[in-house]
Design an enzyme around this catalytic site. Structure first.
Site, PDB file in Angstrom:
ATOM      1  N   GLY A   1       0.809  -1.200   0.000  1.00 45.06           N
ATOM      2  CA  GLY A   1       0.000   0.000   0.000  1.00 45.06           C
ATOM      3  C   GLY A   1       0.844   1.253   0.000  1.00 45.06           C
ATOM      4  N   HIS A   2       1.916   1.244   0.762  1.00 42.40           N
ATOM      5  CA  HIS A   2       2.843   2.372   0.784  1.00 42.40           C
ATOM      6  C   HIS A   2       3.458   2.575  -0.596  1.00 42.40           C
ATOM      7  CE1 HIS A   2       5.669   5.262   2.299  1.00 42.40           C
ATOM      8  NE2 HIS A   2       6.701   4.453   2.231  1.00 42.40           N
TER       9      HIS A   2
ATOM     10  N   ASP B   1       9.894  -6.770  -5.410  1.00 47.20           N
ATOM     11  CA  ASP B   1       9.419  -7.198  -4.098  1.00 47.20           C
ATOM     12  C   ASP B   1       9.864  -8.635  -3.872  1.00 47.20           C
ATOM     13  OD1 ASP B   1       6.943  -6.116  -2.075  1.00 47.20           O
ATOM     14  OD2 ASP B   1       7.439  -8.246  -1.977  1.00 47.20           O
ATOM     15  N   ASP B   2      10.318  -8.931  -2.664  1.00 47.41           N
ATOM     16  CA  ASP B   2      10.820 -10.274  -2.382  1.00 47.41           C
ATOM     17  C   ASP B   2       9.716 -11.306  -2.202  1.00 47.41           C
ATOM     18  OD1 ASP B   2      13.445  -9.534  -2.663  1.00 47.41           O
ATOM     19  OD2 ASP B   2      13.790  -9.192  -0.528  1.00 47.41           O
TER      20      ASP B   2
ATOM     21  N   HIS C   1       9.243  24.326  12.448  1.00 52.66           N
ATOM     22  CA  HIS C   1      10.558  24.932  12.218  1.00 52.66           C
ATOM     23  C   HIS C   1      11.657  24.298  13.071  1.00 52.66           C
ATOM     24  CE1 HIS C   1      10.523  27.114  16.082  1.00 52.66           C
ATOM     25  NE2 HIS C   1       9.214  27.185  15.877  1.00 52.66           N
TER      26      HIS C   1
END
Length: 210
Positions: free
Chosen positions: A16-17, A37-38, A137
């Site tokens: 999904g990421h 992808d493994d 900041h």
């Protein structure tokens, strides 16, 4: 445009990421995108082909690379493998993110839609600033940190290596969080976190049994 001028990206991690990163890559004018992808059972992700595993990295040395793995240690391991080859690791910033002109973002970091990073903040390698998250900041965000969806980090905060700030969590200003922490979803950090572990609640407290 000749093939040598095409922007090409390899995304490692067909999850999904990875889908979100693919969308950001398209908005950054990448012409070709493939996944590695493994998990050999995965053949496509977000409409793009999964072309192999991390054993196939060297077939794409002319391409750009980014690691789309949420787990910090796994992301670091793949990232360092890419560095050692070496590969061209890139950062990706969604065009709808707001990033000050005085922000330093190191390679391999992804900044999602709606994120805000304000002036004089330094973001390390392989970080994730997820959808709608903010870093105010003068922050220092060390390598492989994940600031999750909707999390907010106030000004002058230092977050250590591989720490995960959960969805909707808040870190108050002028604080320091050590390496390898997990701050749970919705937690509010009001004091320095000096010992690695999992912190939950309002205010955030360390779980004694993990």
């Amino acid at each position: 445009m000749g093939d040598s001028q095409l922007k090409k990206l390899v995304i490692i991690g067909a999850s999904g990421h990875g889908k979100v990163i693919a969308d950001i890559a398209l908005k950054n004018q990448y012409d070709e995108i493939v996944f590695l992808d493994d998990d050999k059972t995965i053949t496509e992700c977000a409409g793009f082909a999964v072309k192999g595993t991390t054993e196939n990295i060297e077939e794409y040395l002319s391409w750009d690379f980014i690691v789309a793995i949420g787990d910090a240690l796994a992301r670091q391991n793949i990232f360092e493998k890419l560095e050692n080859i070496p590969c061209n690791i890139v950062s990706l910033i969604h065009p709808k993110a707001v990033v000050s002109r005085r922000v330093e973002i190191k390679k391999g970091t992804v900044v999602m839609a709606g994120a805000v990073i304000n002036s004089d903040t330094k973001i390390g390698k392989g970080c994730i600033v997820n959808t709608g998250a903010s870093v105010d900041h003068d922050g220092i965000i060390d390598d492989f940190v994940h600031i999750s969806v909707g999390a907010h980090v106030a000004g002058n905060v230092h977050i250590g290596l591989k720490t995960w700030i959960g969805a909707g969590a808040i870190v108050l200003n002028n604080l320091s969080i050590c390496n390898n922490c997990m701050v749970g979803a919705g937690a509010v950090v009001i004091e320095n976190l000096d010992e690695k572990g999992t912190y939950i609640g309002v205010p955030a407290k360390r779980l004694m049994k993990e």
